[in-house]
Design a protein around this motif. Structure first.
Motif, PDB file in Angstrom:
ATOM      1  N   ARG A 225      31.252  33.556  29.782  1.00 59.28           N
ATOM      2  CA  ARG A 225      31.264  34.657  30.753  1.00 59.28           C
ATOM      3  C   ARG A 225      31.653  34.176  32.139  1.00 59.28           C
ATOM      4  O   ARG A 225      32.407  34.831  32.852  1.00 59.28           O
ATOM      5  CB  ARG A 225      29.888  35.312  30.823  1.00 59.28           C
ATOM      6  N   LEU A 226      31.117  33.022  32.532  1.00 62.93           N
ATOM      7  CA  LEU A 226      31.453  32.463  33.833  1.00 62.93           C
ATOM      8  C   LEU A 226      32.942  32.141  33.923  1.00 62.93           C
ATOM      9  O   LEU A 226      33.598  32.430  34.916  1.00 62.93           O
ATOM     10  CB  LEU A 226      30.625  31.205  34.090  1.00 62.93           C
ATOM     11  N   GLY A 227      33.491  31.586  32.850  1.00 61.53           N
ATOM     12  CA  GLY A 227      34.917  31.294  32.823  1.00 61.53           C
ATOM     13  C   GLY A 227      35.753  32.549  32.902  1.00 61.53           C
ATOM     14  O   GLY A 227      36.770  32.596  33.614  1.00 61.53           O
ATOM     15  N   LEU A 228      35.338  33.598  32.196  1.00 59.96           N
ATOM     16  CA  LEU A 228      36.065  34.866  32.251  1.00 59.96           C
ATOM     17  C   LEU A 228      35.992  35.475  33.644  1.00 59.96           C
ATOM     18  O   LEU A 228      36.977  36.024  34.144  1.00 59.96           O
ATOM     19  CB  LEU A 228      35.508  35.842  31.220  1.00 59.96           C
ATOM     20  N   ARG A 229      34.818  35.379  34.301  1.00 53.73           N
ATOM     21  CA  ARG A 229      34.693  35.894  35.664  1.00 53.73           C
ATOM     22  C   ARG A 229      35.615  35.148  36.622  1.00 53.73           C
ATOM     23  O   ARG A 229      36.248  35.752  37.487  1.00 53.73           O
ATOM     24  CB  ARG A 229      33.253  35.767  36.142  1.00 53.73           C
ATOM     25  N   ARG A 230      35.684  33.833  36.467  1.00 56.51           N
ATOM     26  CA  ARG A 230      36.562  33.044  37.333  1.00 56.51           C
ATOM     27  C   ARG A 230      38.025  33.421  37.114  1.00 56.51           C
ATOM     28  O   ARG A 230      38.797  33.543  38.068  1.00 56.51           O
ATOM     29  CB  ARG A 230      36.364  31.557  37.072  1.00 56.51           C
TER      30      ARG A 230
END
Length: 88
Positions: A11-16
């Motif tokens: 999720r963090l990677g997708l947000r970035r």
């Protein structure tokens, strides 16, 4: 130090990625909306010569069939989302 769970890291990677693509979000959304039509055209294409030897064609065909269904459902869901009013 404890590592984050895989889902949280994803999720963090997708947000970035979403933040990095700020100016390209319209194109990304258009690509997502067009994906079902692209996947609908693929069953008529023979992908066997393009696949590596270690990847069986049946698995690719199964993945494409499931991707067609999921992409169609996701695009339909996106089309029915309410439009947010711009901030004042």
């Amino acid at each position: 130090m404890a590592r984050r769970p895989l889902l949280a890291r994803a999720r963090l990677g997708l947000r970035r990625c979403w933040r990095a693509a700020a100016g390209k979000r319209v194109y990304l959304l258009a690509g997502v909306m067009a994906l079902p039509d692209v996947l609908d055209a693929l069953p008529g294409v023979d992908l066997a010569p393009l696949l590596p030897e270690w990847l069986p064609g049946a698995k690719v065909a199964t993945f494409l069939a499931v991707a067609r269904l999921a992409a169609r459902a996701y695009a339909t869901k996106l089309a029915t989302l309410p439009v947010r009013e711009p901030p004042r």
